[in-house]
Design a protein around this motif. Structure first.
Motif, PDB file in Angstrom:
ATOM      1  N   ARG A  24       0.830  -1.200   0.000  1.00  0.00           N
ATOM      2  CA  ARG A  24       0.000   0.000   0.000  1.00  0.00           C
ATOM      3  C   ARG A  24       0.871   1.259   0.000  1.00  0.00           C
ATOM      4  O   ARG A  24       0.546   2.259  -0.649  1.00  0.00           O
ATOM      5  N   MET A  75      -4.874   4.921  -0.570  1.00  0.00           N
ATOM      6  CA  MET A  75      -4.244   3.611  -0.398  1.00  0.00           C
ATOM      7  C   MET A  75      -3.763   3.439   1.040  1.00  0.00           C
ATOM      8  O   MET A  75      -3.780   2.338   1.595  1.00  0.00           O
ATOM      9  N   ARG A 130     -10.707   5.883  -2.323  1.00  0.00           N
ATOM     10  CA  ARG A 130     -10.168   6.128  -0.985  1.00  0.00           C
ATOM     11  C   ARG A 130      -8.641   6.054  -1.036  1.00  0.00           C
ATOM     12  O   ARG A 130      -8.055   5.418  -1.926  1.00  0.00           O
ATOM     13  N   ASP A 151     -13.577   5.154   3.941  1.00  0.00           N
ATOM     14  CA  ASP A 151     -14.001   4.000   3.150  1.00  0.00           C
ATOM     15  C   ASP A 151     -15.193   4.335   2.266  1.00  0.00           C
ATOM     16  O   ASP A 151     -15.442   3.655   1.261  1.00  0.00           O
ATOM     17  N   HIS A 170     -13.503   3.147  -4.440  1.00  0.00           N
ATOM     18  CA  HIS A 170     -12.224   2.927  -5.110  1.00  0.00           C
ATOM     19  C   HIS A 170     -11.328   4.153  -5.081  1.00  0.00           C
ATOM     20  O   HIS A 170     -10.134   4.051  -5.386  1.00  0.00           O
ATOM     21  N   GLY A 176      -7.522   1.804  -7.343  1.00  0.00           N
ATOM     22  CA  GLY A 176      -8.327   1.329  -6.232  1.00  0.00           C
ATOM     23  C   GLY A 176      -9.067   0.051  -6.552  1.00  0.00           C
ATOM     24  O   GLY A 176      -9.139  -0.869  -5.729  1.00  0.00           O
ATOM     25  N   GLU A 198      -8.439  -3.650  -4.875  1.00  0.00           N
ATOM     26  CA  GLU A 198      -9.555  -4.328  -4.212  1.00  0.00           C
ATOM     27  C   GLU A 198      -9.748  -5.744  -4.755  1.00  0.00           C
ATOM     28  O   GLU A 198     -10.037  -6.673  -4.000  1.00  0.00           O
TER      29      GLU A 198
END
Length: 377
Positions: free
Chosen positions: A13, A118, A116, A110, A114, A28, A32
């Protein structure tokens, strides 16, 4: 990600924070679907052989061509071992790496999906309590005396209610919000657009150090990265997401603070604006927000009403009923508390008379007591 990511994923990350620009939805989505380490391995493979594009997983709205172009862009930034160097660098600065699932992660981030961060590079308090009750306070860099006064009063009231004040560390309203929170002994969080080693603006370096001592300073890019115009705009989404409510105190017609308000609206968060003189260009953006449906607020009680969902009580009207009550009420401080003995000396009253007056004032909602010390409600 779940609580307790393995160290390899934490470093992955950290690496992603330097490969992808903040808020990159393709990055993102890839992280995920594959996880940070496996997604990073794809970048390493492309960096080693740009012509041999690996098989890609389906990423919903991100088509394969877009993912391939993104991989080539990230591969151009690939630096083996950079993430560990960044983590060591931040540790030397007195900071740390915070990833989703850590106790100090702001879970409201959150909601960005996508987009948000890292991770967050943080300096200061990393406890979960810091992000429990948060209000983002933003506004114009070229603040007026009116805007600075309203901001200081509003933030002091929020701090008294145990709220963490989030802002962007810039000149103007941001700086006043941070400074007022620190002065009131409260907690505040500054979200930077550059790395932790690049406090910006440089003129606020001392203030940001004070923020880190009483709250936290965070950013989503690694050390060494400069704040740029597009990173400032992307930083605004983090300010909006970190706050349960966003308050704009002063904003011109084309202010960056309106960008933060727009992100908050997109997250379905309450947005409030402080009205100003109709002749003031510094409040034109606030009036625009109010016309578009923002909630009009003038003090901390009205912001807390949005935060907690409970109506604020109307303040008592008229003077206190008796002469002793009026004298004691005048002697009660707005900030801090005073003992019964100190109030008696101030008013020239005996302790029983002071206590009797305080009892009447407390019943009328005009005085509050904490640990035997009194203040004006």
């Amino acid at each position: 990600m779940s609580v307790g990511e393995v160290p390899q994923d934490r470093l992955a990350r950290a690496a992603w924070s330097g490969l992808a620009e903040p808020g990159d939805p393709v990055a993102g989505a890839l992280v995920e679907v594959l996880g940070p380490s496996e997604a990073l391995a794809l970048v390493a493979d492309v960096a080693a052989d740009p012509g041999a594009m690996p098989a890609l997983p389906p990423l919903g709205s991100a088509n394969q061509d877009r993912v391939r172009r993104s991989l080539l862009g990230w591969a151009a930034r690939w630096q083996p071992g950079a993430a560990r160097d960044w983590a060591d660098w931040v540790t030397r600065l007195g900071g740390k790496l915070v990833v989703p699932g850590d106790p100090g992660w702001a879970t409201r981030l959150d909601d960005l999906g996508h987009a948000r961060p890292m991770c967050l590079w943080a300096q200061g308090d990393d406890s979960a309590e810091l992000w429990d009750r948060t209000v983002s306070v933003v506004g114009a860099r070229a603040a007026t005396g009116y805007g600075e006064h309203v901001t200081a009063e509003l933030v002091a009231g929020l701090v008294d209610a145990g709220v963490t004040v989030v802002s962007g560390g810039a000149f103007g309203i941001d700086a006043v919000a941070h400074r007022a929170a620190v002065a009131a002994g409260g907690r505040t969080a500054a979200v930077l657009a550059g790395g932790l080693d690049r406090p910006y603006p440089a003129g606020n370096a001392r203030l940001l150090s004070a923020v880190a001592a009483s709250g936290t300073v965070v950013c989503e890019v690694p050390p060494g990265r400069h704040p740029t115009r597009h990173r400032f705009l992307l930083r605004n989404r983090v300010i909006a997401a970190a706050g349960a409510v966003t308050v704009v105190v002063e904003a011109a017609w084309r202010s960056g603070a309106l960008s933060t308000a727009g992100h908050a609206v997109g997250l379905l968060r309450p947005v409030a604006a402080v009205p100003g003189p109709v002749t003031s260009a510094a409040s034109a953006g606030c009036h625009r927000l109010l016309r578009d449906g923002a909630v009009c607020v003038s003090d901390a009680a009205e912001v807390l009403e949005l935060l907690d969902g409970t109506p604020s009580c109307a303040p008592p009207t008229g003077p206190p009923p008796g002469p002793h009550e009026r004298m004691v009420h005048d002697a009660l401080p707005l900030r801090g508390e005073r003992s019964v003995e100190a109030l008696g000396r101030e008013c020239g009253l005996a302790a029983p008379d002071v206590l009797e007056a305080l009892g009447s004032l407390e019943l009328a909602g005009r005085a509050t007591c904490r640990a035997g010390r009194w203040r004006r409600a």
